[in-house]
Write a protein that holds these residues in place. Structure first.
Motif, PDB file in Angstrom:
ATOM      1  N   UNK A   1      31.676  58.389  54.473  1.00 14.30           N
ATOM      2  CA  UNK A   1      32.929  58.720  53.796  1.00 14.30           C
ATOM      3  C   UNK A   1      33.678  57.424  53.503  1.00 14.30           C
ATOM      4  N   UNK A   2      34.122  57.260  52.235  1.00 14.02           N
ATOM      5  CA  UNK A   2      34.862  56.061  51.841  1.00 14.02           C
ATOM      6  C   UNK A   2      35.668  56.340  50.574  1.00 14.02           C
ATOM      7  N   UNK A  56      34.880  63.813  46.219  1.00 12.77           N
ATOM      8  CA  UNK A  56      33.536  63.997  45.658  1.00 12.77           C
ATOM      9  C   UNK A  56      32.584  64.097  46.838  1.00 12.77           C
ATOM     10  N   UNK A  57      31.787  65.151  46.875  1.00 11.34           N
ATOM     11  CA  UNK A  57      30.755  65.313  47.906  1.00 11.34           C
ATOM     12  C   UNK A  57      29.399  65.185  47.223  1.00 11.34           C
ATOM     13  N   UNK A  96      37.720  65.650  60.136  1.00 14.06           N
ATOM     14  CA  UNK A  96      38.761  64.794  60.716  1.00 14.06           C
ATOM     15  C   UNK A  96      39.032  63.590  59.803  1.00 14.06           C
ATOM     16  N   UNK A  97      37.985  63.014  59.244  1.00 17.93           N
ATOM     17  CA  UNK A  97      38.162  61.881  58.325  1.00 17.93           C
ATOM     18  C   UNK A  97      38.921  62.318  57.080  1.00 17.93           C
ATOM     19  N   UNK A  98      38.554  63.470  56.509  1.00 13.90           N
ATOM     20  CA  UNK A  98      39.250  63.981  55.325  1.00 13.90           C
ATOM     21  C   UNK A  98      40.730  64.201  55.618  1.00 13.90           C
ATOM     22  N   UNK A 149      38.059  60.237  47.221  1.00 13.52           N
ATOM     23  CA  UNK A 149      37.224  59.944  48.391  1.00 13.52           C
ATOM     24  C   UNK A 149      35.807  60.405  48.080  1.00 13.52           C
ATOM     25  N   UNK A 150      34.834  59.552  48.345  1.00 11.10           N
ATOM     26  CA  UNK A 150      33.423  59.888  48.144  1.00 11.10           C
ATOM     27  C   UNK A 150      32.764  60.117  49.499  1.00 11.10           C
ATOM     28  N   UNK A 151      32.084  61.241  49.625  1.00 11.06           N
ATOM     29  CA  UNK A 151      31.291  61.549  50.824  1.00 11.06           C
ATOM     30  C   UNK A 151      29.842  61.675  50.387  1.00 11.06           C
ATOM     31  N   UNK A 152      28.970  60.945  51.046  1.00  8.22           N
ATOM     32  CA  UNK A 152      27.546  61.022  50.754  1.00  8.22           C
ATOM     33  C   UNK A 152      26.845  61.635  51.956  1.00  8.22           C
TER      34      UNK A 152
END
Length: 135
Positions: free
Chosen positions: A5-6, A49-50, A33-35, A15-18
């Motif tokens: 996540x970054x 974006x996931x 929690x990060x979100x 925010x992009x999650x891969x």
């Protein structure tokens, strides 16, 4: 962690999650929690974006068990979401989230296409700041 996540963009609107491989309950709890941390620390709406093109499977839990999911979906700074490369199970979960939380999302084939969509939503609707009726 099989999810990276970054921030995707320089103005920190997206925010992009891969997702990489199989995901367990602890992984999902860490991502949620990060979100929530991104949202809590923002002074405007945050969009997500996931990238699920390399997503494997979910190991042994129900999303309904996750209280942070409700907190995320009802957060006043939750913007639009884009899902890239979603599998049928993810489509099903998204339909449930749309009905339950009125999630605003779209599906795309690649990350940049999804980012262009979010930038256009932000440009047209001004979703780069908190609306006056939001805290």
């Amino acid at each position: 962690m099989p999810v990276h996540v970054e921030w995707y963009d320089e103005p920190n609107l997206i925010v992009l999650s891969t997702f990489l491989g199989d995901v367990g309950r602890t992984d999902v709890e860490e991502v949620l929690a990060a979100y929530i941390n991104y949202l809590d620390n923002a002074d405007r709406l945050v969009h997500f974006i996931a990238d699920m093109r390399s997503f494997g499977k979910v190991n042994g839990f129900a999303l309904s068990e996750m209280k942070p999911l409700r907190q995320l979906m009802q957060h006043p700074r939750m913007g639009y979401s884009v899902v890239v490369g979603a599998k049928p199970l993810v489509h099903f979960v998204l339909k449930v989230l749309v009905q339950t939380f009125h999630l605003r999302y779209a599906l795309f084939g690649d990350v940049e296409e999804g980012a262009r969509y979010l930038r256009e939503v932000i440009r047209i609707h001004g979703y780069d700041k908190i609306k006056p009726d939001q805290p």
